[in-house]
Write a protein that holds these residues in place. Structure first.
Motif, short mmCIF file in Angstrom:
data_model
loop_
_atom_site.label_atom_id
_atom_site.label_comp_id
_atom_site.label_asym_id
_atom_site.label_seq_id
_atom_site.Cartn_x
_atom_site.Cartn_y
_atom_site.Cartn_z
N ARG A 168 -0.26 -21.67 -4.74
CA ARG A 168 -0.80 -22.63 -5.70
C ARG A 168 -1.77 -23.62 -5.05
O ARG A 168 -2.37 -24.44 -5.75
N TRP A 169 -1.91 -23.55 -3.74
CA TRP A 169 -2.77 -24.53 -3.05
C TRP A 169 -4.24 -24.20 -3.29
O TRP A 169 -4.68 -23.06 -3.13
N SER A 170 -5.01 -25.21 -3.64
CA SER A 170 -6.45 -25.05 -3.85
C SER A 170 -7.13 -26.40 -3.76
O SER A 170 -6.56 -27.43 -4.17
N LEU A 171 -8.35 -26.40 -3.25
CA LEU A 171 -9.18 -27.61 -3.20
C LEU A 171 -10.27 -27.59 -4.27
O LEU A 171 -11.15 -28.45 -4.27
N ALA A 172 -10.19 -26.65 -5.18
CA ALA A 172 -11.26 -26.47 -6.16
C ALA A 172 -11.47 -27.72 -7.01
O ALA A 172 -12.61 -28.07 -7.35
N ASP A 173 -10.41 -28.41 -7.38
CA ASP A 173 -10.55 -29.60 -8.22
C ASP A 173 -10.86 -30.85 -7.39
O ASP A 173 -11.34 -31.84 -7.94
N ASP A 174 -10.56 -30.81 -6.09
CA ASP A 174 -10.82 -31.97 -5.25
C ASP A 174 -12.29 -32.07 -4.83
O ASP A 174 -12.84 -33.16 -4.75
N ALA A 175 -12.88 -30.93 -4.52
CA ALA A 175 -14.23 -30.93 -3.96
C ALA A 175 -15.25 -31.71 -4.81
O ALA A 175 -16.02 -32.50 -4.26
N PRO A 176 -15.29 -31.55 -6.14
CA PRO A 176 -16.29 -32.28 -6.92
C PRO A 176 -16.08 -33.80 -6.90
O PRO A 176 -16.98 -34.56 -7.24
N ARG A 177 -14.89 -34.23 -6.48
CA ARG A 177 -14.60 -35.66 -6.43
C ARG A 177 -14.99 -36.28 -5.10
O ARG A 177 -14.89 -37.50 -4.94
#
Length: 295
Positions: A168-177
Motif C-alpha cells: 500500500r506504500w506510495s508517494l503518488a499523492d505526496d509528490a504534487p504537494r
C-alpha cells in the motif's frame, strides 16, 4: 527531545564550528535502520563546513525510538518530521527561515513525505533513493535482510500481513504537494528502487526539480567509475543547499554523469519525458497496487 505520540524522540543538533548568529539547518532523515549518531562527521562534514547545521533524530523505527516502541507506519513519519522541524524553529542558534530536509536511502521516501506537508522549506534533497510504489524490489528481489529489518522497524512478525502493509506504500499523492525545490541524486542501475520509478515520481513534483543520474551506479552511488571519477554526490547536495539558503534561483535540469566522470546537463522537462518513455515498458511489469500507474 522531539514531542511525538505522547512521548518524545531523541535528536542531536550539530552546529557549524565558530558560527556567529543563527545558521541555516537541515533535518537529516536517515535510511532504513539508521541511527542519529553515525551520519555527521566530527571533522570535514560537508554541511557544517559550509555553515549549515544538521539535525538528526531517531525517528519512528530507528535507533532509540524503536527500542521505546515507536514503530514506523505508512504515514506517521510525517508527524515525527513536522515535530522535528518545529523543534528546530525554536532553537535560538537556528535560522527558522532557512530550513531544509535531506534523506538518504529509505530516508529519501520519508523526506519526500515530510516535505509534502512542511511549509516554508528552502528545499529537499534526496540520494541513493527508494521511490518504488509497493516496495517490490527492496523487499522481494534483493537480500531478505532488508525485509526482515523493516518488519522489525514496523513491529511485524507476520510476513503475510507485512506484505499487505508494504504493497500500500506510495508517494503518488505526496509528490504534487512538494512545491519547494527538490533535488534527486540516483544511480542509474539502482537495484533497490529501479530508476524509472524516480522519473515518474519527479514528473509529479510541483516545485522546481533537479536530477543527477550516475550511469552504471547502483543504490549506494559509490561502487563504479561514475561516482569515483565524477562529482561527489554529497558535495553536490551540500552545495545545492548552500545555494538555496543564499536565495539563488534553482534550475530545472537533468545531469548525467557518465563512466568517465564527465557530466552532460539538459533542461529537465524534455529529458524526463524521454526517460519515462524509455523505461515505461519495464515499469509496467514492476508497478504494484497503489503505484504510480497514471503518472
Amino acid at each position: 527531545r522531539v514531542p511525538y505520540g505522547g512521548g518524545s524522540l531523541s535528536g542531536i543538533l550539530h552546529l557549524p564550528p565558530n558560527a556567529s548568529g543563527p545558521v541555516p539547518c537541515v533535518l537529516h532523515v536517515g535510511g532504513m535502520d539508521s541511527f542519529k549518531e553515525h551520519a555527521v562527521l566530527m571533522s570535514g562534514d560537508r554541511y557544517l563546513d559550509r555553515g549549515i547545521g544538521r539535525f538528526l533524530v531517531d525517528l519512528p523505527g530507528q535507533g532509540e525510538a524503536v527500542l521505546d516502541g515507536a514503530f514506523i507506519g505508512r504515514t506517521n513519519m510525517v508527524e515525527a518530521g513536522l515535530a522535528s522541524l518545529e523543534v528546530l524553529r525554536g532553537q535560538p542558534d537556528v535560522d527558522a527561515s532557512r530550513l531544509g530536509i535531506t534523506g538518504v536511502s529509505f530516508g529519501s521516501w520519508w523526506a519526500t513525505q515530510i516535505a509534502a506537508h512542511a511549509p516554508g522549506l528552502a528545499g529537499t534533497a534526496v540520494w541513493a533513493v527508494v521511490h518504488e510504489a509497493g516496495l517490490q524490489s527492496i523487499f522481494e528481489q534483493v537480500s531478505p535482510t532488508f525485509k526482515a529489518r523493516f518488519m522489525a522497524m514496523a513491529g511485524f512478525v507476520d510476513e503475510d500481513a507485512f506484505d499487505v502493509f508494504a504493497r500500500r506504500w506510495s508517494l503518488a499523492d505526496d509528490a504534487p504537494r512538494v512545491t519547494h525545490p527538490y533535488l534527486v541524486l540516483a544511480g542509474e542501475d539502482d537495484e533497490l528502487s529501479p530508476i524509472g520509478h524516480t522519473y515518474r515520481l519527479l514528473a509529479r513534483v510541483a516545485g522546481p526539480r533537479e536530477l543527477v543520474v550516475y550511469r552504471g551506479e547502483r543504490h549506494s552511488i559509490g561502487g563504479g567509475p561514475a561516482a569515483r571519477l565524477g562529482p561527489n554526490a554529497m558535495d553536490l547536495a551540500a552545495d545545492w543547499f548552500a545555494d538555496r539558503f543564499a536565495g539563488r534561483v534553482p534550475q530545472e535540469r537533468a545531469t548525467l554523469v557518465d563512466v568517465t566522470g564527465q557530466t552532460t546537463t539538459e533542461p529537465l522537462g524534455p529529458w524526463l519525458a524521454d526517460a519515462i518513455a524509455r523505461t515505461e515498458a519495464s515499469l509496467d511489469d514492476l508497478v504494484t497496487d497503489g503505484g504510480l500507474e497514471d503518472a
